[in-house]
Design an enzyme around this catalytic site. Structure first.
Site, PDB file in Angstrom:
ATOM      1  N   GLU A 208      83.745  20.946  36.769  1.00 42.09           N
ATOM      2  CA  GLU A 208      84.462  22.140  37.188  1.00 42.09           C
ATOM      3  C   GLU A 208      85.782  22.207  36.446  1.00 42.09           C
ATOM      4  O   GLU A 208      86.160  21.265  35.751  1.00 42.09           O
ATOM      5  CB  GLU A 208      84.659  22.149  38.712  1.00 42.09           C
ATOM      6  CG  GLU A 208      85.455  20.974  39.245  1.00 42.09           C
ATOM      7  CD  GLU A 208      85.447  20.878  40.776  1.00 42.09           C
ATOM      8  OE1 GLU A 208      84.417  21.207  41.394  1.00 42.09           O
ATOM      9  OE2 GLU A 208      86.472  20.480  41.329  1.00 42.09           O
ATOM     10  N   HIS A 246      89.311  21.978  45.764  1.00 44.48           N
ATOM     11  CA  HIS A 246      89.522  20.620  45.286  1.00 44.48           C
ATOM     12  C   HIS A 246      90.923  20.505  44.695  1.00 44.48           C
ATOM     13  O   HIS A 246      91.342  21.370  43.938  1.00 44.48           O
ATOM     14  CB  HIS A 246      88.521  20.267  44.192  1.00 44.48           C
ATOM     15  CG  HIS A 246      87.130  20.023  44.709  1.00 44.48           C
ATOM     16  ND1 HIS A 246      86.026  20.114  43.908  1.00 44.48           N
ATOM     17  CD2 HIS A 246      86.679  19.684  45.937  1.00 44.48           C
ATOM     18  CE1 HIS A 246      84.940  19.838  44.622  1.00 44.48           C
ATOM     19  NE2 HIS A 246      85.307  19.588  45.867  1.00 44.48           N
TER      20      HIS A 246
END
Lengths: 297, 417
Positions: A208, A246
Site C-alpha cells: 500500500e 494504517h
C-alpha cells in the site's frame, strides 16, 4: 516445510485479555499447538487448560515455546516484544495496533542484538494452512498449497487468499507484516524467506501507499528472486498527507505514491494487478509467464 | 495530529528552545497593546492556520474568490501572483499591527496547502521582529528505511525543502540518531558547522540543537520542522517558525495534546468518527464507502475509481465493530450531501457478517435511507448476514464480489446524480 510456522510450532500467547482469549481459542481450534500463556501475577493457573506463566522465560523453560503471539495493549506491547526476544523465542508475532513509533524505534534497536524474527506489529499474524494459524485471520478461507502471500493489510489479505482459494490455488504460508511505519519483517525479508522455501513455488505481495518498502522488495526481486511474483498496491486514490487508517499509509512529499510503487514493481518484472479483484488472476498470469500452472498443482 | 504555530512555539519554549517573544490574540483590538508590549521596532503579524505557505497566501473575500485565486495562481506555481493581503505581514508600528490584525482575523486565507476552500483565520500571533543574518532549515523525523530518527539541516532556509532536496541535494545535511545514546554532542556540532554557525557560538548551537531534539522525542512528535531557523546577528540560533505534528498512537501519553486540538481545523465528520473509534477521511467523490480494514478500504476506493466512479470517503469500521459502531459509521457517511450511493464492502474475519448486517439494517431504518445501497458480504457467517439483509425490508442491491459491487455502486450513483 513452509516458512516461520508449521505443525510442530509451540505457541505462547502474551496478553490474555478478551482478545487474547478469543484468538487463543480460535488458533487452538484450527489445530495450532497453543501450549502456554503469560499473564504476570496469574502464573500457576490455567485458562481452559492452557497453563499460565508469570514471565515468558518461565513459559519457554516449561513448555519449550518457539513462537509467541502478542495481544498486549499498546502501552506494554513494546516491552512484551522485548521480553519474548530476550527469552529466546525465535518467531514473535505482534498483533497489537497503536504502538507509539518511539517505542518501536527502541524495539528495533533492541532486536539488532537478538537472533529472532518479529512479524508486525499491527498485523493479522501468520498462517501455514492446514498446519498452524497464529493470529486473527479466519482460518477457513485458506487452503494448503504452494503460493506464498505477504501483505501489509489484514482484510485485503483475506480478499487475496479468498481469490486464490476460489481459483483452486492453495497457500504455503501467509504473512501479514503489518501496517505501521516500523515493522519487524518487511516485504523484502518475506521475499527472501519464500525464495529459500522449497515448498513455495510463487509469491503474491500486497502493498500500500507510504514508505518505500515495496520498492526495496522489487529491487531485490529483480536481482535475486527465482520464483514468479505478482503484486497489488492499495491506495491509488488516496489523497496526499492524510493517514489512511494504517499509521504507515501516508503519502508525504510526493514519495510513497501508488504510481511510483507500481512502476518499481513492473520494472522488476512483477505482474501487478490493476484492480484488487484481479489479485488471484495476476498470480496465475505471473506463474504462467514462468511456465508454471498453479491450478494444476 | 497537527497544532498551531503558537502552540508549537509554547511547547518548544517550555523545553528551553529559543523562540521569539510573542502573543496570540483573537481580537484585533488586542493587537496594538500586544505590539507595544513586545516593544520592538518591527513586529510580525502571523495568521494561525494548520497549513503552510501563509506568507505567500492571500486573504480573500469569500469562498468563490478563494477557489478562483487558488486555481489561478497557487495550485500550479505555488507563487503569490495576487494583489491580496498576505497571511503573514510586517508591521512598523503598533497601530499598523492593529490594522493588519483587523484584516487577517476573520479573513479567509488561501495558500498552496489549504486547498481551494481556504481556511478561516481565528487567531493571530503578534511576534517580535528578529535581527536575521541567515535563514536556515532544520527538521527532525523518522527515517522509515532504518527505523531511526533523523535530523535534516540545510543552509537553504525559507525555501521549499523538497525542491532543495531535488535540485541541490548536497545542500542537505543528514544525521541519524542512535536510540541507545540519543543525539551526541559531535552530531549537534556537525549540524551546527554545516549550518555555518560561527566557531565561538558552536557550544550555544549544540545546546540549542540537543534541546530541540529532546523536545521532538519527548513530545512523541512525528515531525518537527523549523523553517526558517534563524542565525541572528549575534551568532545564536532562534526558531522563527515551528511546524509540529504528532504520532496519533502516542496521544494517550501526551495529555497536553488533547487541549491543543483545534476543532475548527478538522472535518466535523472526521471528529465524530474519532469519537466512535472509526477511521474516516472525507474525499471529493459521491460514493460513500464502508469497509472493514484499512487496506481493503483503500482497495475499495481504488476499485470504484477503476470502474469510473469517485469515492466520497475512506472509512474503516475496524476489525471488532459491533452493530452500534456500524450504525454510527453509516450516519457519518450520509451526512455528506454529495453522497449519491453507498457501497458496503465487508470481508468478515473477526467481524461477523451477521453483526454487520444487523448494524446496516438498524442504521438504514433510523436514517430512513433514500439512496441506493450496494452490499458485498464475504467471510464469517456470510449466509446469516445475507439472510438478515434479505428479510429486513430495506432495499439492498446485492453484489457477488468487489468488481460487481463497485460497478453497481458507480451505476447507482450515476443514475442518482
Amino acid at each position: 516445510m513452509s516458512v516461520l510456522l508449521n505443525s510442530e510450532s509451540r505457541v505462547l500467547t502474551q496478553g490474555l485479555g478478551g482478545t487474547g482469549k478469543f484468538h487463543l481459542k480460535g488458533c487452538r481450534e484450527y489445530g495450532t499447538k497453543m501450549v502456554a500463556a503469560v499473564r504476570p501475577g496469574k502464573g500457576g493457573t490455567d485458562w481452559e487448560g492452557t497453563p499460565i506463566f508469570d514471565t515468558v522465560g518461565q513459559a519457554v523453560a516449561a513448555e519449550g515455546c518457539d513462537v509467541s503471539v502478542i495481544y498486549v495493549p499498546p502501552p506494554g506491547a513494546a516491552d512484551a516484544i522485548m521480553e519474548a526476544a530476550a527469552a529466546g523465542i525465535g518467531v514473535i508475532i505482534c498483533i497489537t495496533e497503536g504502538i507509539p513509533v518511539n517505542d518501536m524505534v527502541e524495539v528495533q534497536a533492541f532486536l539488532e542484538d537478538v537472533d529472532c524474527v518479529l512479524i508486525g506489529p499491527n498485523c493479522p499474524g501468520v498462517i501455514t494452512p492446514g498446519q498452524a494459524k497464529v493470529g486473527i485471520m479466519p482460518g477457513y478461507i485458506h487452503k494448503p498449497g504452494r503460493v506464498g502471500v505477504v501483505s501489509r493489510s489484514g482484510t485485503l489479505t483475506y480478499e487475496a487468499v479468498h481469490q486464490l482459494t476460489q481459483s483452486g490455488i492453495g497457500q504455503s504460508t501467509c504473512i501479514g507484516i503489518g501496517g505501521d511505519p516500523i515493522v519487524g519483517t518487511r516485504h523484502i525479508d518475506a521475499m527472501k524467506l519464500f525464495n529459500d522455501d522449497p515448498d513455495t513455488d510463487a509469491v503474491i505481495m500486497i502493498g500500500e501507499i507510504g514508505g518505500t518498502a515495496e520498492e526495496a522488495a522489487a529491487a531485490w526481486v529483480k536481482e535475486n528472486m527465482t520464483k514468479p511474483v505478482a503484486a497489488f498496491i492499495a491506495g491509488k486514490t488516496a489523497p496526499a498527507g492524510k493517514r489512511m487508517g494504517h499509521a504507515g499509509a501516508i503519502i508525504s512529499g510526493g514519495s510513497g505514491t501508488a504510481e511510483s510503487k507500481v512502476a518499481a514493481l513492473e520494472a522488476a518484472g512483477i505482474t501487478v494487478a490493476e484492480s484488487p479483484a484481479d489479485m488471484g488472476t495476476a498470480m496465475i498470469k505471473a506463474a504462467e509467464k514462468a511456465g508454471l500452472d498453479l491450478q494444476a498443482a | 495530529m497537527n497544532i498551531h504555530e503558537y502552540q508549537g512555539k509554547q511547547l518548544l519554549r517550555d523545553f528551553g528552545v529559543t523562540v521569539p517573544r510573542s502573543k496570540m490574540i483573537t481580537k484585533a483590538s488586542e493587537a496594538v497593546a500586544a505590539a507595544k508590549e513586545l516593544g520592538t521596532k518591527v513586529v510580525v503579524v502571523k495568521s494561525q492556520i494548520h497549513a503552510g505557505g501563509r506568507g505567500a497566501g492571500a486573504i480573500v473575500a469569500d469562498e468563490q474568490e478563494a477557489a478562483r485565486v487558488f486555481r489561478a495562481n497557487l495550485e500550479k506555481e505555488g507563487l503569490p501572483k495576487h494583489n491580496k493581503p498576505g497571511g503573514v505581514q510586517l508591521a512598523k508600528s503598533p497601530q499598523e499591527a492593529g490594522e493588519i490584525a483587523a484584516v487577517l482575523l476573520g479573513g479567509l486565507l488561501v495558500t498552496k496547502q489549504t486547498g481551494a476552500s481556504g481556511k478561516r483565520v481565528n487567531r493571530v500571533l503578534i511576534e517580535e521582529g528578529i535581527d536575521i543574518k541567515e535563514e536556515l532549515y532544520i527538521s527532525m523525523l523518522l527515517n522509515r528505511e532504518t527505523g531511526r530518527h533523523m535530523v535534516l539541516a540545510s543552509t537553504e532556509g525559507g525555501m521549499d525543502i523538497e525542491k532543495v532536496a531535488e535540485q541541490t541535494p548536497e545542500k542537505i545535511f543528514k544525521a541519524e540518531i542512535n536510540p541507545a545514546v540519543g543525539m551526541r554532542d559531535f552530531q549537534a556540532r556537525d549540524v551546527a558547522f554545516a549550518l555555518g554557525v560561527p566557531a565561538e557560538k558552536i557550544s550555544d548551537a549544540v545546546k540549542f540543537l540537543k534541546t530541540l531534539f529532546a523536545a521532538y522525542l519527548q513530545l512523541d512528535a512525528s515531525m518537527l520542522e523549523i523553517n526558517p531557523l534563524v542565525l541572528k546577528g549575534d551568532g545564536t540560533l532562534i526558531a522563527l517558525d515551528s511546524k509540529l505534528s504528532f504520532d496519533d498512537n502516542a496521544v494517550y501519553r501526551q495529555p497536553a495534546m488533547k487541549d491543543m486540538r483545534d476543532s475548527d481545523e478538522e472535518d466535523p465528520r472526521e471528529q465524530q468518527a474519532a469519537e466512535f473509534d472509526l477511521s474516516y477521511i472525507a474525499l471529493d467523490g459521491n460514493i460513500g464507502c464502508m469497509v472493514n480494514g484499512a487496506g481493503l478500504a483503500m482497495a475499495t476506493m481504488d476499485i470504484i475509481h477503476h470502474h469510473g466512479g469517485e469515492p466520497a470517503n475512506f472509512l474503516d469500521v475496524g476489525g471488532g465493530a459491533d452493530a452500534g459502531k456500524v450504525a454510527a459509521a453509516f450516519k457519518i457517511i450520509l451526512q455528506d450531501d454529495a453522497v449519491k450511493a453507498v457501497f458496503v464492502n465487508i470481508f468478515g474475519g473477526i467481524m461477523q457478517c451477521d453483526v454487520l448486517a444487523t448494524g446496516v439494517v438498524e442504521a438504514a431504518k433510523q436514517v430512513k435511507l433514500s439512496i441506493p445501497l450496494v452490499v458485498r458480504l464475504e467471510g464469517t457467517n456470510v449466509e446469516q448476514g445475507r439472510k438478515i439483509l434479505a428479510e429486513s425490508g430495506i432495499k439492498v442491491i446485492n453484489a457477488t464480489d468487489m468488481t460487481d459491487g463497485a460497478k453497481k455502486a458507480v451505476e447507482a450513483a450515476g443514475l442518482a446524480g
